[in-house]
Design an enzyme around this catalytic site. Structure first.
Site, PDB file in Angstrom:
ATOM      1  N   GLU A 151      28.506 -15.701   9.030  1.00 17.66           N
ATOM      2  CA  GLU A 151      28.954 -14.288   8.509  1.00 17.66           C
ATOM      3  C   GLU A 151      29.253 -13.000   9.202  1.00 17.66           C
ATOM      4  OE1 GLU A 151      23.959 -13.102   7.586  1.00 17.66           O
ATOM      5  OE2 GLU A 151      24.222 -12.659   9.719  1.00 17.66           O
ATOM      6  N   GLU A 316      20.741 -17.995   2.466  1.00 22.50           N
ATOM      7  CA  GLU A 316      19.414 -17.095   3.648  1.00 22.50           C
ATOM      8  C   GLU A 316      18.451 -16.209   2.579  1.00 22.50           C
ATOM      9  OE1 GLU A 316      20.831 -15.630   7.041  1.00 22.50           O
ATOM     10  OE2 GLU A 316      22.446 -17.093   7.504  1.00 22.50           O
TER      11      GLU A 316
END
EC number: 3.2.1.23
Length: 687
Positions: A151, A316
């Site tokens: 991320e 995710e």
């Protein structure tokens, strides 16, 4: 070359952290995963110390044991490089690797992403850990691919360490060559900001207000994006030297100050996204807006990921209630919602979905970020939903590789996105971005995003790609170059429909406002000139535009338009001192036409455009559904699959106009059909 995931069937995975659990749990966990349809686990992205517990000391035994067990259990692995969380021994001995606030104070060890992307010391440590991992684990038969870091720019997306200041100056030197050129392009004559030495230039530092030089601030965002891409590419190049050719390299998430399209084009095999639909709620678990646009709004983010990789992955997928100890209180998915969100991702182009996480962490900041299993390790309704999704994914395995279908697209670019984030006069961007997307949803007119490449990008967008769409919406491109205007002219002349909104074309690529009529390079294209303009005063009554008797909302900003020869006025303002003045025009150009709207686009306004342009209800010949049910379509011919997604906790009814089969149940539908609360129905026409 298209950077897309390439799979033979839909794949389910899960995020797993073997370092959080006793090794005695591993085998049973993997077996339970397989029983519920899991084929892949993602590991390692926060586990640097498990491989290099002390500087220069490497121990591969921990992940050797886990990977060997995965191979034994026929479980595939995505291995993350652990550079998102440098270990304490590194940051304490080498504080220059740390990121800093504007005032130069370091962000310290204890969270994640506390490092910078430009320290040669940190880059050398990253090179070494990635090289050691690639050599040792790269050809392990259980490893299918690699995730770089985690991320990018998630926790922070601005950088103020000493190495960042030095790297920023080098970035500017490469762009402008001379200080004289930089001063001219950055408008430093204003407020006596003129630089006489490169060492006088800094990334924004504390000031009496946030009124930084806007042109230099735009360059800062470009610099950060370039630094992150260079950092990612450095790791990818190391991995490629040691891993099999068929192994993929990806990263997860799409965050600020980063050209994710250029990142993927130059570095990755494809993009993956982290989908948490409950982020549509605020920090106190309250909906941001009543109605059906809470978790449904995640489709906007999935559309953005699809613009990077038409077939992408979800690294995710939210599976439980979410939150850190310190923030982000999110409710649990209601019965059926986890399944709904999974198929929302699949419907929008994902071919692999990995849930976060297998079991809720018993320690640390994320002890409230729940997984498929709770702390107790006992079966949950979420695990039962996973089993249902697994069965359904096998029945729809041939969806993999098919493309999402849309007849309309919103044009975007990073320069305008970044400029709008720091320009308080550009509130209309957010209004229109949301307005057009929500209108496409309620009108059941599936929409794509097309990101136009930045100057100097390795990406290209060709005319043929644009001609795939009947309608292009470029709501407020304040920065509009002559090259982009020329591409759009060719699109229109070939038969396309183009829609502009207020504040188009008045800036150059540095965010300056040249001495020329507005809307700049769009003036001849749209056939209009802006005569006058204003931000709408809060004290004024809401403005509207009359379009053939229909009153369109016209919020935020207004431009009074002067049509050039051959341009037709379609709508006029109603109210204020410019009552009756032109507000909406159309110009025919070649086989197509260009619309210019002198205001921002609300959901209601954009919906009227879709209806008048006969682009609403794209698949209305097949099915009719209420506005709060999403329609998404993947594939063509025998693989054309029409998804109906009900985001409401109540039954919704659809009308199926031709005989269609529910791919999950085998039921043939024609006429009225019922869609349960949080229900999903993938339909295919009978052959």
């Amino acid at each position: 070359m298209e950077k897309s995931l390439n799979l033979s069937h839909l794949v389910l995975g899960v995020c797993y952290y073997p370092e959080h659990w006793e090794a005695s749990l591993w085998a049973e966990d993997l077996r339970r995963m397989k029983e519920h349809g899991i084929e892949v686990v993602r590991i390692g992205e926060f586990a640097w110390s498990k491989i290099e517990p002390r500087e220069g000391v490497f121990d591969f035994s921990f992940f050797d044991r886990f990977l060997d067990l995965c191979q034994q259990e026929h479980m595939r692995v995505v291995f993350g490089t652990p550079t998102c969380t440098p270990p304490a021994w590194l940051t304490e001995k080498y504080p220059e690797v740390l990121n800093a606030r504007e005032d130069g104070v370091f962000y310290r060890h204890g969270l994640r992403q506390h490092h910078n992307y430009t320290s040669e010391v940190y880059l050398a440590f990253c090179d070494r850990i990635v090289t050691q991992m690639a050599i040792h684990y790269g050809r392990h038969p259980a490893v299918a691919g690699w995730q770089i870091d985690n991320e990018f720019n998630c926790e922070v997306n601005e950088y103020h360490s000493e190495s960042d200041q030095q790297a920023f100056r080098l970035f500017l030197k490469a762009r402008f060559q001379t200080l004289e050129n930089l001063n001219e392009k950055m408008g430093t004559v204003f407020w006596n900001q003129t630089y006489t030495s490169w060492e006088e230039i800094f990334l924004p530092r504390p000031a009496p207000s946030k009124g930084y030089n806007p042109h230099l601030k735009l360059m800062e965002k470009r610099f950060i994006s370039e630094a992150v891409i260079r950092y990612c590419k450095r790791q990818a190049e190391i991995l490629r030297r040691y891993i099999p050719q068929e192994a993929f390299i990806t990263t997860n998430g799409i965050f600020g100050n980063l050209d994710s399209h250029e990142l993927t084009e130059t570095t990755l095999s494809f993009m993956t996204y982290d989908s948490y639909p409950n982020f549509a709620f605020d920090g106190n678990s309250n909906p941001k807006e009543p109605g059906a646009f809470n978790d449904r709004r995640s489709s906007w983010s999935l559309t953005r990921c699809r613009s990077i990789s038409p077939n992408f992955g979800i690294m995710e997928q939210q599976s439980g209630p979410g939150g850190w100890v310190s923030r982000m209180r999110q409710p649990s998915p209601k019965p059926g919602q986890m399944r709904l969100w999974t198929w929302q991702s699949f419907a929008h182009g994902a071919d692999a979905v990995s849930y976060f996480r297998w079991r809720t962490a018993p320690v640390g900041t994320e002890i409230y970020w729940h997984g498929l299993l709770n702390y107790s390790n006992e079966p949950t309704r979420r695990l039962r939903e996973l089993a249902q999704v697994s069965t359904e994914a096998r029945r729809l395995a041939d969806l993999a590789g098919t493309k999402y279908r849309a007849a309309i697209a919103m044009l975007k670019d990073y320069s305008n996105q970044w400029d709008s984030e720091l320009d308080e006069w550009r509130h209309q961007d957010a209004i229109s971005d949301t307005g057009w997307y929500e209108a496409s949803q309620v009108c059941h007119a599936p929409m794509d995003f097309v990101y136009l490449p930045e100057d100097g990008s390795q990406r290209t967008v060709e005319l043929e790609e644009l001609l795939h769409y009947k309608l292009l919406v470029y709501p407020h491109p304040a920065i509009l170059t002559s090259e982009r205007a020329e591409l759009l002219r060719r699109y229109v002349e070939a038969g396309g429909i183009l829609v502009f909104g207020v504040r188009t074309g008045y800036k150059d690529e540095y965010g300056r406002c040249p001495m020329r009529p507005m809307p700049g390079y769009a003036m001849q294209l749209a056939g209009v000139k802006v005569e006058d303009f204003t931000i709408q005063s809060p004290a004024d009554e809401p403005e509207t535009v009359d379009w053939d008797g229909e009153q369109l909302p016209a919020p935020e900003f207004h431009e009074i338009l002067v049509p050039l020869e051959g341009t037709k006025v379609l709508g006029h303002f109603c109210g204020s001192y410019y009552d009756g003045e032109p507000a909406l025009t159309v110009r025919e150009l070649g086989k197509g036409r260009v619309y210019y709207y002198g205001a921002a686009f609300t959901r209601e306004t954009a919906a009227v455009f879709l209806q008048k342009l006969e682009l609403a209800e794209t698949f209305g010949a097949l099915v009719s559904v209420p506005w709060d049910v999403e329609v998404a379509v993947r594939g063509e011919g025998v693989q054309e699959t029409l998804f109906l997604l009900n985001y409401q906790g109540e039954v919704r009814r659809a009308r199926v106009h031709v005989p269609m089969e529910n791919c999950f149940t085998g039921e043939v539908l024609c006429g009225e059909a019922e869609l349960p609360a949080y229900g999903v129905a993938p339909l295919r026409r009978l052959r």
